[in-house]
Every structure is written in C-alpha cells, then in structure tokens.
Design an enzyme around this catalytic site. Structure first.
Site, short mmCIF file in Angstrom:
data_model
loop_
_atom_site.label_atom_id
_atom_site.label_comp_id
_atom_site.label_asym_id
_atom_site.label_seq_id
_atom_site.Cartn_x
_atom_site.Cartn_y
_atom_site.Cartn_z
N SER A 149 47.87 19.95 -3.88
CA SER A 149 48.23 21.30 -2.60
C SER A 149 46.76 21.72 -1.90
CB SER A 149 49.52 22.33 -1.88
OG SER A 149 48.76 23.01 -2.60
N LYS A 150 46.81 21.95 -0.93
CA LYS A 150 44.79 22.75 -0.90
C LYS A 150 45.19 24.14 -1.44
CE LYS A 150 42.83 23.91 3.40
NZ LYS A 150 42.92 25.81 3.14
N ARG A 151 46.69 24.49 -1.68
CA ARG A 151 46.44 26.13 -2.08
C ARG A 151 45.84 25.79 -3.69
NH1 ARG A 151 51.78 29.05 -2.32
NH2 ARG A 151 50.26 30.17 -3.14
N GLY B 172 43.92 24.08 -4.71
CA GLY B 172 42.25 23.86 -5.11
C GLY B 172 41.86 24.99 -4.04
N ASP B 173 42.22 25.66 -3.58
CA ASP B 173 41.90 27.18 -2.78
C ASP B 173 42.14 28.18 -4.14
OD1 ASP B 173 41.19 26.10 -0.69
OD2 ASP B 173 42.55 27.14 0.49
#
Ligand code: GLU
Length: 583
Positions: free
Chosen positions: A338-340, A342-343
């Site tokens: 998920s994007k999370r 990556g963050d």
C-alpha cells in the site's frame, strides 16, 4: 483461426496509478506485442464520486514515460471508440434495456434505508444478507410489485436501479490462464446493480459491454477482480455473447516487502509498539489489559525475524485475542503493498510524483526518485513473472519476446525496493556517459550552474558507477560545480593536526607546480611528495580528498582534481585549511 489479440488496460481515474496498475498495463502491453495484437487504453470513469482531477492525464503520462503506448485510446482514437466510459453512456442504457426486456434484469426501488434494514434483519437472524433469489421477492422491485405499481413508480420518477436477475442454479466454469479451471455456482452471485439511480452503469455492466463491443480477446487484470468474474461470465451468458467471451488472466497481488528486510534492532520495539496501537484502534472489542501481552508477543515474534510468517500461522490453543492479533499481523506485515508501506519505509509505490489539487495529498514517484523507466518496467516484469532462465536484464523488446502468461505465478509477488534499485543501477551502468549527462543535466542547471557538455560527460564518467538513482547525482557530485558545503568531521578530527600545517602548505606548492594538470601528473607529483618527505599516504590523502570534496567517498581524487582545474584546487585547499583549523 484465432481472432487477432486485443487487450485493454482499463484503469479508473480515481488517483495516481499504483505500480500494481503499471504492472497490469505492462503485462497487457507485452502480451499484445508478443501476439502482434492491439493494446487499448480505456478509461473507466463511471464512478463520478471517485473521479479525481489529474488522474487520467497521470495514467497517460505514465504509459508514455514507461514506453508502453497504447494503439487505441481517447487521445489516439481508433475504430472502437469512444475510449472513455462517460462518453459511452447511451450504449450501457441500450444494453441494460436489452436485459430488462429479456427478463434478465429488473427494476429495484428499494431506498438505502430499506436495504440497510433488510441487511440488519437478516444478519440478526443469521440469514443471507445479499440481494438475490432468496430475498428478492420480499423487496420492492419489478418482480415483487404489480405491473401497475411499477409503471406508477416509474412515471412518478421514483429513483430506481436496475439489477441483474441471477438464476440460482447455474454452474459457472471458466479457464483462468494463470489459475486454471475456476468453478463457481451462481448461488454465490447476488443480483448486482447494473445501472445506478443516477443513470450511470456500474463497473460490471460497463466493463462487459465495452469488452464485448471492443472485441477484447483477453482480460488481463489484478487478482482483486477474480471474485467479480463469475458475475461477468453470467453477463456474457445472459447477453448471449458467451461464444466470444474473452479469456481471463488474473495477476497475482503485489505484496508488502518482507519484514525481514526492514526489521532492525533499532526499529523492532517502535514497530511492535506502533502495531500494537493500531491493533487496539482497529479492534476496540479486544480487552484493554491484553495490551502488554500483545506488545510482548510482537516483540518476541520480531526477534526471530526470519520466522515471523511461520509464527503467525501456528494455531496452537490460541485464545480468541491471539487469533485476532495474528490475523491483523498477517495483513499488516504480509498483505497487499500500500501507499502507507511506501511512506513508512521510504520508497515510492507510484510511477510519477502525484499531487491531488483538491486535497493536497501527495505521493512519491519512481521517476522523481531517479529511476529510469526501463529499469522500472524490467523490475515490474519480474514481480509475478519469470523467464525460466537466469537472465534478469531485459530490454522491452526482449521482454516482448520472452513474455507469456503461462509463466506468470499464481502466488503473490513480494515487493523488494533493494531489487528495484539494483535494476536501476544496472540500467544506469548501461547508459553511455553522454546519455547519462543528458538525463542529469537539469540537476546542474536547476542549481544555477552553466556547464559544458564536455565537463558534464566527464563528471558522469566518474560518478556513473557510484549512483543507483539519477536523483543521487547532485548530492554525490555537487562539488564538481560549486564549493564544498560541509567537511567530513571525523576525518578532519583524526587527520588534521595544526602543527602539520607547513607540510600541507608544501603540498599545495607541489600541486601548484604541476604543469600539465592531468590526473596522472597530479598523482605522480603528490605521491612523490609524500614519498620524498617520508610521510604516510594515510595521513595525507584523506585531507587532500576532504579538502577538495568534503567527503571520503567518491571517485579517484586525482581525476576530481583534474576536472576542477588547478585554480579551483588551490583555492579549495586554502579555504579548507582555514576551516580545518576551526574544528
Ligand atoms: N476499472 C477497473 C480497475 O480500475 C478495471 C478492472 C478490469 O480490468 O476489468 O481496475
């Protein structure tokens, strides 16, 4: 003869395209090219609520950057357009009416409140909650209401949706090109909405009508669509299009990086604490005094980071809390990327930088991180597929040659950013110095420096082997273009002795006297100086390097000196010595 291969990439423009979407596009592209077929870009924008400004052009830019250009699209046109679903509404209405007339679809007038209370009631009784053959007679629709009432409601403009009338005793079998034979019973399929009350089709109806009209031969898409496929097969059947139904291929999920790759001694406890917090936020029903037990369990599991997966699978006499915790951890540590992730872990999961102009939400892109598109596509090709040989570096043409859906894996593909960086490094190494110079020139000009191509190419030849991303170029090589910003403190403290200043001044004199200011000449003279004065390389060269570049890392310092030129070198020594005295 088989029909000509026609495949489509059909994203919904609801936000930036996740790299999973880029991989879907890539596999469609490769498959089309492999079979001399057509690769179509279709924009599925019927969900007006989730439509996001800029998302469509983001998709187009991504395909352009990755060199996966469609043959038919809104921009390019084609014989099967329009290629954007919002421009095809008349078609969906027409085909929905066709089902309605054939008795395969029906009007449903239930309000959202009525639907909610139906679900709540059924849930309480432990009965089926889905809208289907079991309950449709009890609801407000054209199967349960009289013709007069239906007509009256339609006339009065009552809001309605159109639902598919799923026959409960049909067998649905289809051959998935990746998963093999998939079998469902139509009992598992509910009476899905085909047309919404705003007159827009749902994804399912629009998708099937378009695939049929666009003569799509293969549907290659993410695994998350597999549960919708039985409904799609039924739609083909009810429309009478089964004989030209496309073949399906559902691609494996892209999974989070293995926890082993990021759990360290230092991150173990904070990670355990964060996940414990999240667990309790997500599962408020779990008793609060379970908190310390959960935290201790997490810490213990993370200690043995190689076996986390196995630990979570163990099911020995677990208390209910432990079971929920293990499920939660499985999702959070091993689920879909998920994007999370990556963050949190500091890598991009999108191809290009993204800014949502309305919400100001941003996302980082591989391009801006300094990835070459060839490296990203090569990396993505391997996330779920392999050629069956040891070869890893493939140009797009080679991928086209080697690609087959038969070699796509069934199981999820674990994302590994280090591997992506490795691919990128390989591609940077393959670039000529001139090509690299072209790609990084803007970093130099953006920092306000004019530079000749000749110098830039030389700098590139020195730095090429040292960077894994284009974006690292400036950070690693700024000192070729402007004065040193900071000196490596550790080296100076260790090697700079004010009492040796005279020696270093003599070294400057030596450098001043180098006539042909080439790397070889500088090296010969400097080494002779060290030798003649019975000094040690290890005491002189680090100071020499740090004075010119600020850092102990970097290419041959004599090459650097040559490129800087004599005047700059002398000036840097003088500035550096003064600075070193202050340490
Ligand atoms: N619009 C769907 C998506 O966003 C397309 C799924 C499909 O390929 O059928 O993924």
């Amino acid at each position: 003869m088989n029909p000509k291969v026609r495949v489509r990439f059909a994203p919904s423009p609801t936000g930036p395209l996740h790299i999973g979407g880029v991989r879907t596009a890539l596999y469609n592209y490769l498959f089309a090219k492999r079979h001399n077929g057509t690769f179509i870009l279709r924009i599925e924008d019927t969900d007006q609520v989730r439509l996001t400004e800029g998302a469509e052009s983001y998709i187009e830019k991504t395909l352009e950057w990755c060199q996966m250009l469609p043959t038919e699209s809104t921009k390019l046109g084609g014989d099967f357009g329009p290629y954007k679903q919002s421009e095809r509404r008349h078609l969906y209405t027409k085909y929905a009416n066709q089902l309605l007339e054939a008795g395969k679809a029906y009007y449903a007038f239930d309000t959202p409140e009525e639907l909610d209370s139906m679900r709540a009631e059924a849930m309480e009784k432990g009965e089926i909650t889905k809208y289907g053959f079991q309950i449709r007679d009890k609801m407000k629709n054209s199967l349960s209401l009289s013709d007069e009432e239906v007509q009256a409601r339609l006339k009065a403009g009552d809001p309605y949706v159109l639902r598919l009338k799923v026959n409960p005793d049909e067998t649905i079998i289809f051959e998935d090109m990746i998963r093999g034979l998939v079998r469902f019973s139509s009992e598992e399929v509910d009476d899905k909405v085909l047309m919404k009350s705003d007159g827009m089709p749902t994804y399912h109806l629009a998708n099937i009508v378009d695939d049929h009209l666009m003569e799509i031969t293969h549907v290659i898409r993410g695994e998350e669509w597999l549960p919708s496929t039985p409904l799609h097969v039924l739609l083909y059947r009810y429309f009478g299009w089964e004989d030209t139904m496309p073949k399906f291929a559902h691609l494996p999920l892209i999974l989070k990086p293995s926890p082993e790759s990021y759990i360290t001694k230092a991150s173990l406890v904070p990670l355990a604490e964060r996940l414990t917090d999240e667990f309790f936020k997500k599962n408020p029903e779990v008793r609060a005094d379970y908190q310390p037990i959960a935290l201790a369990f997490l810490k213990q599991v993370f200690q043995d980071k190689k076996n986390i997966g196995a630990k979570l699978k163990e099911r020995k006499k677990d208390k209910p809390e432990k079971k929920i915790l293990k499920e939660f951890l499985k999702d959070n540590l091993f689920g879909k990327l998920s994007k999370r992730d990556g963050d949190r872990l500091g890598f991009p999961v999108f191809p290009l930088d993204w800014l949502n102009v309305k919400t100001a939400e941003t996302a980082d892109g591989f391009r801006e991180r300094g990835f070459l598109p060839e490296a990203l596509t090569n990396f993505l090709a391997f996330l779920g597929w392999n050629p069956g040989t040891e070869q890893e570096i493939f140009t797009m043409d080679q991928l086209v040659e080697a690609f087959s859906l038969e070699r796509v894996n069934k199981s999820g593909a674990r994302f590994d950013f280090a591997k992506a960086a490795w691919f990128n490094q390989q591609y940077i190494l393959k670039l000529s110095d001139e090509a690299l110079a072209d790609r990084i020139k803007s970093q130099v000009t953006d920092n306000g420096h004019d530079v000749t191509n000749e110098t830039l190419v030389k700098v590139c030849s020195l730095l090429k082997e040292r960077i894994t991303a284009l974006s690292e170029f400036w950070e690693q090589g700024y000192y070729f273009f402007e004065p040193v910003k900071a000196y490596d403190e550790k080296t100076i403290r260790k090697k700079w002795k004010p009492e040796n200043r005279a020696t270093f001044d003599q070294l400057v004199e030596t450098v001043k006297n180098v006539e042909a200011f080439s790397a070889e000449e500088i090296e010969t003279k400097v080494k002779a100086f060290i030798h003649d004065n019975e000094l040690k390389f290890g005491n002189i060269l680090p100071i020499f390097r740090v004075a010119l570049t600020g850092t102990m890392k970097g290419p041959s310092i004599f090459e650097v000196a040559e490129l800087l030129g004599k005047d700059a070198v002398i000036e840097r020594f003088e500035t550096a010595y003064t600075a070193f005295d202050q340490f």
